[in-house]
Design a protein around this motif. Structure first.
Motif: not given
Length: 396
Positions: A98-110
């Motif tokens: 879950x945290x992996x997905x959260x960090x990923x979305x924060x890194x690629x999405x505006x």
């Protein structure tokens, strides 16, 4: 007081939102068969507990932000056995997948950026994407077609200037769909052609029931910058409570950005990482036995569901979930009925209502996800209760 629009866009988990009703039902003496949460009852390998019990250090200190080196090396060794060589910087340890997905979305999405996801999908994807300000563009599927989704035309029809990623789960949660090698290659080609991230959630990789070998999107060396894999020990080793996952990619720029969030949350729990590293060294026979047990459970559930008139359900080929369309009007209302008004010999059943697994409004209202994580006898009784509950609900 102000509540952010991001938070308001997120919904409660369909796996957990009926917990208060379940507590009340249990207080009345009702036994509940839990098919709502993917919590395996398979014993966690003793290696985890042995290492934790024998851990000795004068101070229980912070771990390194990227992860304990022994665990990173264990993950690298696991992928090397799949034919995928990884460098240490290709792996970031996270607090569960879950945290992996959260960090990923924060890194690629505006705000306003889009992620294409086949529906039905794991509902917490919505939470992570919405928290990052993103938008979900769903690829529709149908229960009558086994929820298969790997159609290039369907994906490319949704791509626009705001599209940033394709997100898939393989094997699938909640559908149990497994991508064929040519389908994996097709999605890789789409991601490359449109310069998109291909996010592959592979936490159920070991659980396939048709003789398929272990597969990973990381095997496509020509898409090293596109592919991002989310992994976890939770289901693979029946260690959900350890909360240890991994974000894996050979895209160095992306991993450097994700590192900011790793450092911001300081570190994953040291003891859990030490125990997780030991799990990667267990006898592979563990997976053979576990896979056979889940296959027996799948077959039990399918046999019992076929005895309930009006249920539509195609046999899943992987993970330990299935989606089923029921002859009811509203699965949320049905679940509330089962917990508040129904019991058979003092027993009832829980599942995850299907609407939250969809981004398309109105879809999934009569569908449910079943996690076949109980022993076969309990699964038979749980599906019997489901059938009796449908009859009682529709008689009201």
């Amino acid at each position: 007081m102000h509540i952010s629009q991001k938070a308001q866009r997120c919904g409660l988990s369909p796996m957990r939102k009926f917990h208060p009703m379940a507590v009340e039902a249990k207080a009345r003496g009702t036994k509940i068969y839990h098919l709502n949460i993917g919590q395996p009852d398979i014993p966690t390998p003793p290696a985890f507990f042995d290492v934790v019990k024998n851990f000795a250090s004068p101070v229980l200190a912070y771990a390194e932000s990227p992860g304990v080196p022994t665990l990173i090396d264990a993950v690298r060794g696991y992928y090397a056995r799949l034919g995928v060589p990884l460098e240490q910087d290709d792996v970031l340890i996270s607090t569960g997948g879950s945290e992996a997905l959260m960090m990923l979305m924060l890194s690629i999405l505006d705000p306003g950026d889009e992620v294409i996801i086949p529906e039905p999908f794991y509902p917490n994807y919505s939470t992570f994407i919405y928290a990052a300000g993103g938008v979900i563009r769903p690829v529709p599927t149908r229960p009558e077609e086994g929820y298969r989704y790997a159609d290039r035309a369907k994906f490319e029809a949704l791509i626009n200037e705001r599209t940033r990623a394709l997100l898939i789960t393989n094997p699938g949660n909640p559908t149990g769909v497994i991508l064929r090698p040519e389908e994996m290659a097709m999605l890789k080609d789409v991601a490359r052609a449109h310069n998109l991230y291909l996010i592959s959630d592979e936490v159920y990789r070991e659980f396939t029931y048709g003789g398929e070998g272990l597969r990973t999107m990381l095997s496509f060396g020509d898409a090293a910058d596109n592919v991002v894999v989310v992994d976890s020990i939770s289901k693979r080793f029946s260690a959900c409570g350890a909360r240890v996952g991994a974000l894996i990619s050979r895209n160095r720029e992306l991993m450097q950005q994700c590192m900011k969030f790793c450092q911001g949350r300081l570190a994953v729990a040291t003891m859990d990482q030490v125990g997780a590293a030991a799990l990667y060294g267990i006898d592979p026979g563990y997976f053979d036995e576990t896979r056979e047990e889940y296959k027996r459970r799948r077959d039990t559930v399918m046999r019992c569901l076929k005895q309930i008139p009006g249920v539509i359900c195609e046999e899943p080929h992987g993970a330990f979930y299935l989606m089923a369309a029921l002859p009811i009007d509203d699965a949320d209302a049905f679940q509330a009925f089962l917990l508040q008004e129904f019991s058979d010999r003092g027993e009832t059943v829980m599942f995850a209502p299907g609407a939250s697994f969809y981004a398309t409004p109105g879809k999934g209202r009569n569908e449910i996800r079943i996690a076949y994580v109980l022993n076969c006898a309990d699964l038979e009784r749980a599906i019997e209760l489901l059938g009796k509950g449908i009859e009682a609900y529709n008689r009201r």
